[in-house]
Design an enzyme around this catalytic site. Sequence first.
Site, PDB file in Angstrom:
ATOM      1  N   GLN A  20      49.065  44.560  56.733  1.00 39.98           N
ATOM      2  CA  GLN A  20      50.227  43.907  56.130  1.00 39.98           C
ATOM      3  C   GLN A  20      51.462  44.801  56.043  1.00 39.98           C
ATOM      4  O   GLN A  20      52.564  44.304  55.842  1.00 39.98           O
ATOM      5  CB  GLN A  20      49.864  43.386  54.736  1.00 39.98           C
ATOM      6  CG  GLN A  20      48.799  42.295  54.780  1.00 39.98           C
ATOM      7  CD  GLN A  20      48.439  41.763  53.403  1.00 39.98           C
ATOM      8  OE1 GLN A  20      47.568  42.317  52.737  1.00 39.98           O
ATOM      9  NE2 GLN A  20      49.095  40.705  52.955  1.00 39.98           N
ATOM     10  N   ARG A  77      46.624  51.592  45.594  1.00 40.03           N
ATOM     11  CA  ARG A  77      45.498  51.066  46.366  1.00 40.03           C
ATOM     12  C   ARG A  77      46.002  50.661  47.744  1.00 40.03           C
ATOM     13  O   ARG A  77      46.856  49.777  47.859  1.00 40.03           O
ATOM     14  CB  ARG A  77      44.895  49.846  45.657  1.00 40.03           C
ATOM     15  CG  ARG A  77      43.854  49.131  46.494  1.00 40.03           C
ATOM     16  CD  ARG A  77      43.243  47.943  45.756  1.00 40.03           C
ATOM     17  NE  ARG A  77      42.292  47.277  46.618  1.00 40.03           N
ATOM     18  CZ  ARG A  77      42.407  46.023  47.073  1.00 40.03           C
ATOM     19  NH1 ARG A  77      43.435  45.266  46.712  1.00 40.03           N
ATOM     20  NH2 ARG A  77      41.501  45.521  47.877  1.00 40.03           N
ATOM     21  N   HIS A 123      40.006  45.823  54.795  1.00 37.10           N
ATOM     22  CA  HIS A 123      40.820  44.701  54.296  1.00 37.10           C
ATOM     23  C   HIS A 123      41.137  43.784  55.478  1.00 37.10           C
ATOM     24  O   HIS A 123      42.275  43.696  55.925  1.00 37.10           O
ATOM     25  CB  HIS A 123      42.091  45.227  53.625  1.00 37.10           C
ATOM     26  CG  HIS A 123      42.813  44.233  52.755  1.00 37.10           C
ATOM     27  ND1 HIS A 123      43.167  44.496  51.447  1.00 37.10           N
ATOM     28  CD2 HIS A 123      43.258  42.980  53.000  1.00 37.10           C
ATOM     29  CE1 HIS A 123      43.807  43.444  50.930  1.00 37.10           C
ATOM     30  NE2 HIS A 123      43.882  42.508  51.864  1.00 37.10           N
ATOM     31  N   ASN A 169      37.607  44.273  50.749  1.00 40.58           N
ATOM     32  CA  ASN A 169      38.522  43.413  50.013  1.00 40.58           C
ATOM     33  C   ASN A 169      38.154  41.956  50.252  1.00 40.58           C
ATOM     34  O   ASN A 169      38.149  41.488  51.393  1.00 40.58           O
ATOM     35  CB  ASN A 169      39.966  43.621  50.485  1.00 40.58           C
ATOM     36  CG  ASN A 169      40.926  42.694  49.749  1.00 40.58           C
ATOM     37  OD1 ASN A 169      41.167  42.877  48.559  1.00 40.58           O
ATOM     38  ND2 ASN A 169      41.440  41.668  50.430  1.00 40.58           N
ATOM     39  N   GLU A 170      37.851  41.246  49.189  1.00 38.07           N
ATOM     40  CA  GLU A 170      37.708  39.793  49.221  1.00 38.07           C
ATOM     41  C   GLU A 170      36.862  39.260  50.369  1.00 38.07           C
ATOM     42  O   GLU A 170      37.370  38.550  51.253  1.00 38.07           O
ATOM     43  CB  GLU A 170      39.099  39.134  49.291  1.00 38.07           C
ATOM     44  CG  GLU A 170      40.019  39.530  48.172  1.00 38.07           C
ATOM     45  CD  GLU A 170      41.282  38.650  48.105  1.00 38.07           C
ATOM     46  OE1 GLU A 170      41.561  37.918  49.064  1.00 38.07           O
ATOM     47  OE2 GLU A 170      41.966  38.700  47.083  1.00 38.07           O
ATOM     48  N   ASN A 310      40.188  40.685  42.101  1.00 36.32           N
ATOM     49  CA  ASN A 310      41.472  40.116  42.530  1.00 36.32           C
ATOM     50  C   ASN A 310      41.578  38.699  41.997  1.00 36.32           C
ATOM     51  O   ASN A 310      40.654  37.897  42.174  1.00 36.32           O
ATOM     52  CB  ASN A 310      41.557  40.033  44.061  1.00 36.32           C
ATOM     53  CG  ASN A 310      41.752  41.394  44.716  1.00 36.32           C
ATOM     54  OD1 ASN A 310      41.795  42.418  44.035  1.00 36.32           O
ATOM     55  ND2 ASN A 310      41.861  41.390  46.033  1.00 36.32           N
ATOM     56  N   TYR A 312      44.714  35.474  40.951  1.00 37.64           N
ATOM     57  CA  TYR A 312      46.129  35.105  40.978  1.00 37.64           C
ATOM     58  C   TYR A 312      46.487  33.914  40.096  1.00 37.64           C
ATOM     59  O   TYR A 312      47.622  33.755  39.703  1.00 37.64           O
ATOM     60  CB  TYR A 312      46.557  34.785  42.425  1.00 37.64           C
ATOM     61  CG  TYR A 312      46.672  36.016  43.291  1.00 37.64           C
ATOM     62  CD1 TYR A 312      45.565  36.539  43.949  1.00 37.64           C
ATOM     63  CD2 TYR A 312      47.882  36.676  43.435  1.00 37.64           C
ATOM     64  CE1 TYR A 312      45.657  37.681  44.732  1.00 37.64           C
ATOM     65  CE2 TYR A 312      47.993  37.820  44.220  1.00 37.64           C
ATOM     66  CZ  TYR A 312      46.887  38.317  44.863  1.00 37.64           C
ATOM     67  OH  TYR A 312      46.978  39.457  45.632  1.00 37.64           O
ATOM     68  N   GLU A 381      44.035  43.467  42.428  1.00 38.53           N
ATOM     69  CA  GLU A 381      45.189  42.675  42.873  1.00 38.53           C
ATOM     70  C   GLU A 381      45.491  41.599  41.847  1.00 38.53           C
ATOM     71  O   GLU A 381      44.575  40.940  41.350  1.00 38.53           O
ATOM     72  CB  GLU A 381      44.922  41.942  44.194  1.00 38.53           C
ATOM     73  CG  GLU A 381      45.127  42.760  45.431  1.00 38.53           C
ATOM     74  CD  GLU A 381      44.832  41.973  46.700  1.00 38.53           C
ATOM     75  OE1 GLU A 381      45.086  40.756  46.743  1.00 38.53           O
ATOM     76  OE2 GLU A 381      44.329  42.597  47.650  1.00 38.53           O
ATOM     77  N   GLU A 438      52.372  38.388  54.992  1.00 40.80           N
ATOM     78  CA  GLU A 438      51.467  37.585  54.168  1.00 40.80           C
ATOM     79  C   GLU A 438      50.560  36.719  55.063  1.00 40.80           C
ATOM     80  O   GLU A 438      50.528  35.497  54.968  1.00 40.80           O
ATOM     81  CB  GLU A 438      52.289  36.762  53.157  1.00 40.80           C
ATOM     82  CG  GLU A 438      51.532  35.821  52.246  1.00 40.80           C
ATOM     83  CD  GLU A 438      50.407  36.408  51.404  1.00 40.80           C
ATOM     84  OE1 GLU A 438      50.265  37.641  51.318  1.00 40.80           O
ATOM     85  OE2 GLU A 438      49.641  35.602  50.850  1.00 40.80           O
ATOM     86  N   TRP A 439      49.822  37.370  55.961  1.00 44.67           N
ATOM     87  CA  TRP A 439      48.812  36.715  56.788  1.00 44.67           C
ATOM     88  C   TRP A 439      49.348  35.455  57.458  1.00 44.67           C
ATOM     89  O   TRP A 439      50.434  35.507  58.037  1.00 44.67           O
ATOM     90  CB  TRP A 439      47.537  36.454  55.955  1.00 44.67           C
ATOM     91  CG  TRP A 439      47.053  37.705  55.273  1.00 44.67           C
ATOM     92  CD1 TRP A 439      47.072  37.964  53.932  1.00 44.67           C
ATOM     93  CD2 TRP A 439      46.511  38.900  55.891  1.00 44.67           C
ATOM     94  NE1 TRP A 439      46.568  39.228  53.676  1.00 44.67           N
ATOM     95  CE2 TRP A 439      46.216  39.816  54.846  1.00 44.67           C
ATOM     96  CE3 TRP A 439      46.240  39.292  57.211  1.00 44.67           C
ATOM     97  CZ2 TRP A 439      45.661  41.087  55.091  1.00 44.67           C
ATOM     98  CZ3 TRP A 439      45.689  40.550  57.445  1.00 44.67           C
ATOM     99  CH2 TRP A 439      45.401  41.421  56.393  1.00 44.67           C
TER     100      TRP A 439
HETATM  101  C1  PNW Z   1      44.816  38.164  48.777  1.00 44.05           C
HETATM  102  N1  PNW Z   1      43.692  31.755  48.589  1.00 44.05           N
HETATM  103  O1  PNW Z   1      44.595  37.098  49.637  1.00 44.05           O
HETATM  104  C2  PNW Z   1      44.745  39.371  49.693  1.00 44.05           C
HETATM  105  O2  PNW Z   1      43.835  40.357  49.297  1.00 44.05           O
HETATM  106  C3  PNW Z   1      46.069  39.946  50.037  1.00 44.05           C
HETATM  107  O3  PNW Z   1      45.977  40.630  51.252  1.00 44.05           O
HETATM  108  C4  PNW Z   1      47.112  38.843  50.034  1.00 44.05           C
HETATM  109  O4  PNW Z   1      48.339  39.254  50.541  1.00 44.05           O
HETATM  110  C5  PNW Z   1      47.239  38.368  48.600  1.00 44.05           C
HETATM  111  O5  PNW Z   1      45.981  37.952  48.091  1.00 44.05           O
HETATM  112  C6  PNW Z   1      48.248  37.253  48.393  1.00 44.05           C
HETATM  113  O6  PNW Z   1      47.863  36.107  49.101  1.00 44.05           O
HETATM  114  C7  PNW Z   1      44.405  35.792  49.295  1.00 44.05           C
HETATM  115  O7  PNW Z   1      44.005  30.930  49.461  1.00 44.05           O
HETATM  116  C8  PNW Z   1      44.785  34.835  50.221  1.00 44.05           C
HETATM  117  O8  PNW Z   1      43.139  31.420  47.499  1.00 44.05           O
HETATM  118  C9  PNW Z   1      44.550  33.515  50.000  1.00 44.05           C
HETATM  119  C10 PNW Z   1      43.920  33.127  48.823  1.00 44.05           C
HETATM  120  C11 PNW Z   1      43.546  34.075  47.881  1.00 44.05           C
HETATM  121  C12 PNW Z   1      43.787  35.416  48.128  1.00 44.05           C
END
Ligand code: PNW
Length: 478
Positions: A20, A77, A123, A169-170, A310, A312, A381, A438-439
């Site tokens: 990223q 990190r 990651h 990671n995840e 992690n 959000y 995160e 952002e992917w």
């Molecule tokens: C995480 N969802 O990804 C990643 O660890 C990061 O690399 C990323 O940039 C960040 O969160 C923000 O998106 C996610 O769809 C991507 O629920 C998608 C999801 C959750 C986490």
Amino acid sequence: MTRHALGPDFLWGYATASYQIEGAPHEDGRADSIWDTFCRIPGKIADGSSGDVACDSYHRYKEDVALLKQLGAKAYRFSVSWSRVIPLGGRDDPVNEPGLQYYVNLVDELHANGIVPMVTIFHWDLPQALHDRYGGFLNQKEYVQDYVRYARVLFEAMGPKVKHWITYNEPWCSTIHGYAIGLFAPGHTSDRSISSVGDSSTEPWLAGHNILVSHGAAVKLYREEFKSKDGGMIGITLNGDWTMPWDPEDPADVEAAQRKLEFSIAWYGDAIYKGEYPASMRKQLGDRLPEFTEEERKLVQGSNDFYGMNTYCSNYIKHKSGAPTLEDYKGNVEILLENKDGKPVGPETQSAWLQPDPPGFRSLLKWISDRYDRPMIYVTENGTSLKGENDLSKEEILQDEFRSEYFRGYVNALTEAVTLDNVDCRGYMAWSLMDNFEWAEGYETRFGVTYVDYKGGQTRTPKNSAKVVAQLFGDLCS
Ligand code: PNW
């Protein structure tokens, strides 16, 4: 919020990931990862972009460290690009010394500035060569040995200098987005309108199982050969968001909310802390969910020195009445952003899946703490995008009050979990140090506390939220 509540040893800082931010995809011998190739497929990335330049951190890591210092961060990190360190990835493939040296230099630069490095070994950017050679995660026999050798190269190069290692990671994202939905590399799915390869009914569960075994094997290596001399810790980072029943009066929704937590978090968490998959998953997936052999269980159970978390946002969960489809990975539920009364989880952001809900963070910390017998937790995160941020002028972007408010709410919820719920949380890494790739969303979605000017030479300018985060932790950690 009480002053001093988290204490002076609480580690706070920022997180990023190699693909990223680094750019320089072919410099000094780096080879493709599955994300380099995925980005080249038309239509996979919203703005048609890639990580080819990103934040140019391969050339600007000293600027990144200076920025961290300026922001007052105690920890950073970051993740390592496997194909930079071992371009072809495999256990008999050569190590690329200049690529490895980049990370050693970064760690040295962090130490020189008093910042604690937290290293994510993986990651999402699997070497393309391993995907081509044997299907990456899907081939346990080959993959586990290659991953463990890669981890060994990092432990040997940086062992004494790194006290916090994160194996993955995840894995939920790598396996579900990568092998069920096809939204992330390598893009496998049963949906033939998206991909010609993949079986969403089996591959995610097999990939997850093999990731767990490789995590356990790398932890075993670290504990046997490095831990006592280097004095560090190793764990995995799991993602997952709090769930609330869509209709709290409906027992089926209450149950569904739990089941969703099990399908996302406990899939990996129970394997690591209890040595088995959740009963709800076994019941729905049957033998599509691999069984642990005795040998595998010995590797996986008890393999976390700490829990990397992690999160959000939160979701409302509604049960589905019919039988689950073979492709279902959610636990036969609907994931919603409004409850039965039309109440939203929180305000909208630029990310369709993300609506902030600070109280849900406190609840989730407690849920994890209770389920796994009070593990040491590092939040690795947490952060937010802003609806329409990328359409604003630079001056407007720097005034990111919405993001500041997010951090006030989430850090307050964390403090409550620690002081009122007896959760053992030792650190918090905000996502992210700076705007980055952002992917599948490309550069249209920004998550940084620092603005990156992609058209103006990748210059970095802290947003207001960076100040707010420093003030919050300045008070809480004094
Ligand atoms: C995480 N969802 O990804 C990643 O660890 C990061 O690399 C990323 O940039 C960040 O969160 C923000 O998106 C996610 O769809 C991507 O629920 C998608 C999801 C959750 C986490």
